[in-house]
Design an enzyme around this catalytic site. Structure first.
Site, PDB file in Angstrom:
ATOM      1  N   HIS A  76       2.573   5.766   8.297  1.00 17.49           N
ATOM      2  CA  HIS A  76       3.041   4.791   9.284  1.00 17.49           C
ATOM      3  C   HIS A  76       4.158   3.987   8.612  1.00 17.49           C
ATOM      4  CE1 HIS A  76      -1.346   5.073  10.199  1.00 17.49           C
ATOM      5  NE2 HIS A  76      -1.030   4.817  11.453  1.00 17.49           N
ATOM      6  N   ASP A 115       2.781   1.254   6.377  1.00 13.15           N
ATOM      7  CA  ASP A 115       2.024   1.592   5.152  1.00 13.15           C
ATOM      8  C   ASP A 115       2.947   1.603   3.961  1.00 13.15           C
ATOM      9  OD1 ASP A 115       0.147   2.578   7.004  1.00 13.15           O
ATOM     10  OD2 ASP A 115       0.824   4.642   6.735  1.00 13.15           O
TER      11      ASP A 115
HETATM   12  C1  XUL Z   1      -6.977   5.532  13.421  1.00 16.10           C
HETATM   13  C2  XUL Z   1      -6.206   6.744  13.114  1.00 16.10           C
HETATM   14  C3  XUL Z   1      -4.778   6.527  12.779  1.00 16.10           C
HETATM   15  C4  XUL Z   1      -3.872   7.601  13.276  1.00 16.10           C
HETATM   16  C5  XUL Z   1      -2.410   7.319  13.044  1.00 16.10           C
HETATM   17  O1  XUL Z   1      -8.312   5.751  13.689  1.00 16.10           O
HETATM   18  O2  XUL Z   1      -6.724   7.827  13.096  1.00 16.10           O
HETATM   19  O3  XUL Z   1      -4.662   6.360  11.422  1.00 16.10           O
HETATM   20  O4  XUL Z   1      -4.153   8.817  12.697  1.00 16.10           O
HETATM   21  O5  XUL Z   1      -2.024   6.096  13.566  1.00 16.10           O
END
Ligand code: XUL
Ligand code: CO
Length: 437
Positions: free
Chosen positions: A101, A104
């Site tokens: 993300h 992150d």
């Molecule tokens: C949350 C989840 C996230 C997604 C990406 O439960 O799985 O980390 O994979 O946003």
């Protein structure tokens, strides 16, 4: 190159007899199964958020993770160092992909502009490290749920400014994903749902989400990003109800808003569990719609009702996943993405290796077992036989839409009673499945 994991060298395949916990017992990257190497089949990916950005806190306590490279600041320099740590880890592990993300990897600034600039500084390191190691980006995404501005959602927020902010964040995250030659981009609706319907205009929120994703599709074309767009279903947590609750709900949403040609699903095991489904159910539902793209490989704890995101270790689970994936002809842009985190008690850097090695070995076994099941053919012939009455002339007419209720009545009336049913043989099939494990 500086070494952040000096006690670990490249993880090698030691074979099933190996007693070294830092060797693979089953994942031999170059081994060929069914015409492809394990590396090509499984397309393992390491997630940035759990593996490099999680302090291992839980709702009852602060983080326990010991990460000697982290100076505890929110600086770009700290983030850039973490990027090098990540690539050293992924390279030593031998995973070909990673996923992240925006938030992150780089600190959020005081303004959106500053956040974009911070992200660019880290992306420079990613670019160099990708070139140095050959590690690729499986997918990028934007975190539209952690910052308090997203308390009511992002693309479903009642606040237009928040919606616009989210759009600008996704736009940037897509640009960065393109710059890093990402194979995909994921939308997980972190807070796209509601906590109470007493304050929610559900239809309007869904319409807004549909528009948001159309704008993303338009922008994808505009910038020439050819990767796959994924939606990741999850029924709840953090909200009481998330709109993308399971594969079927996502498919219905995508069809309703004319988005299905532009999206595939990224299915996560623990999310399937929260939805009250087996992962195999979600996989079958997505494949049925030609929409399985990628998987977030993890597992929940059957005794805990939340998204514990544990590493997958069950060979039954990995075999079921790989039966679906091999059955659909394998991944194209997707992969086995370990959206999983070590336990709060497993706080040392070394635990990150053990966790991934276990997950990779479990999936290697799942792949080989699934391949053996498919090559054997007994499950496929059982299912074919179970539906054989449909291979008749009338069956074909029904399936192709050229039969009517009157035709069916005319067919069954002279018989007086339906043909005898055959046993479903569930227990025999469960035994057969076990024979392959
Ligand atoms: C949350 C989840 C996230 C997604 C990406 O439960 O799985 O980390 O994979 O946003
Ligand atoms: Co996930």
């Amino acid at each position: 190159m500086s070494e952040f994991f000096p006690e670990v060298s490249k993880i090698v395949y030691g074979g099933p007899q190996s007693r070294n916990p830092l060797e693979f017992k089953h994942y031999n990257a170059d081994e060929v199964v069914g015409g492809k190497t394990l590396k090509e089949h499984l397309r393992f990916s390491v997630v940035y958020w759990h593996t490099f950005s999680s302090a291992l806190s839980d709702p009852f306590g602060v983080g326990t993770a010991v990460r000697p490279w982290d100076d505890g600041t929110n600086s770009v320099e700290n983030a850039q160092r973490k990027a090098k740590v990540a690539f050293e880890f992924i390279e030593k592990l031998g995973a070909p992909f990673y996923a992240f993300h925006d938030r992150d990897v780089a600190p959020e600034g005081k303004t959106l502009k500053e956040s974009h600039a911070n992200l660019d500084e880290v992306v420079k390191v990613f670019k160099d490290e990708q070139a140095r190691t050959g590690i690729k980006l499986l997918w990028g995404t934007a975190n539209l749920f952690s910052n308090p501005r997203y308390m009511h959602g992002a693309a479903t927020s009642p606040n237009l400014d928040v919606y616009a902010y989210a759009a600008a964040q996704v736009k940037k995250a897509m640009e960065v994903t393109l710059e890093l030659d990402g194979a995909g981009y994921t939308f997980w609706g972190g807070r796209e749902g509601y906590s109470t319907l007493l304050n929610t205009d559900m239809k309007r929120e869904l319409d807004h989400l549909g528009r948001f994703l159309h704008m993303a599709v338009d922008y994808k074309k505009q910038i020439g990003f050819n990767g796959t767009f994924y939606i990741e279903p999850k029924p709840k947590e953090p909200t009481k109800h998330q709109y993308d609750s399971d594969a079927a709900a996502c498919l219905n949403f995508l069809r309703t808003y004319d988005l299905l040609p532009h999206f595939k699903l990224n299915l996560e095991t623990n999310h399937a569990t929260l939805a009250g489904h087996e992962m195999m159910h979600e996989i079958d539902a997505a494949i049925g719609a030609g929409a399985l793209g990628s998987i977030d490989a993890n597992t929940g704890d059957p005794l805990l009702g939340w998204d514990t995101d544990q590493f997958p270790t069950s060979i039954y689970l990995t075999t079921q996943c790989m039966l679906g994936i091999l059955g659909m002809g394998g991944f194209t842009t997707g992969g086995v993405n370990f959206d999983a985190k070590v336990r709060r008690e497993s706080f040392e850097p070394l635990d990150l290796f053990y966790a991934h090695i276990g997950g990779m070995d479990a999936f290697a076994r799942g792949l080989k077992t699934a391949h053996a099941i498919i090559s054997d053919g007994r499950f496929a012939s059982f299912i074919k036989e179970r539906y054989k009455s449909w291979d008749s002339e009338l069956g074909r007419r029904i399936e192709s839409g050229s039969a009517s209720f009157a035709d069916l009545e005319a067919y069954i009336m002279p018989k007086g009673e339906a043909a005898k049913n055959a046993s479903g043989r569930q227990e025999m099939l469960e035994n057969l499945f076990n024979d392959f494990i």
